[in-house]
Design a protein around this motif. Structure first.
Motif: not given
Length: 104
Positions: A72-73, A64, A75-76, A60, A79, A102, A56-57
């Motif tokens: 990106r959103d 990004d 995944a954020l 992201f 998280l 992040l 997941l990181v």
């Protein structure tokens, strides 16, 4: 693909990248494979299952880098809702800097 600035640029430019090295989207680290697959799935309107926090990181970071706001959103958000304290501390202690988004 319209949600990803990088892919939109490729579509509009006849799939020719600029000559700048930082615009290349080569995935050189095999550890990024699952994240890259998930990113493509999300960008093209699908649903991706990302199992590990590390993937997941990585998703992201790739989203990004490629300016893919939707991925990106997503995944954020995932998280934010599932990151354990130990994982958060590990992220903060990494020697390689992560994107500023992040750390929200």
């Amino acid at each position: 693909a319209a949600s990803c600035e990088y892919l939109r640029g490729l579509w509009l430019g006849g799939f020719h990248e600029t000559t700048e090295a930082d615009m290349l989207a080569d995935i050189n680290d095999p550890k990024d494979l699952n994240a890259a697959k998930a990113l493509v799935e999300v960008v093209y309107g699908g649903v991706a299952e990302v199992v590990t926090t590390e993937d997941l990181v990585r998703m992201f970071v790739l989203a990004d880098w490629l300016q893919c706001a939707v991925a990106r959103d997503a995944a954020l958000h995932q998280l934010e809702t599932s990151l354990a304290a130990d994982d958060a501390l590990e992220l903060l202690g990494r020697s390689t800097p992560l994107p500023d988004g992040l750390y929200q």
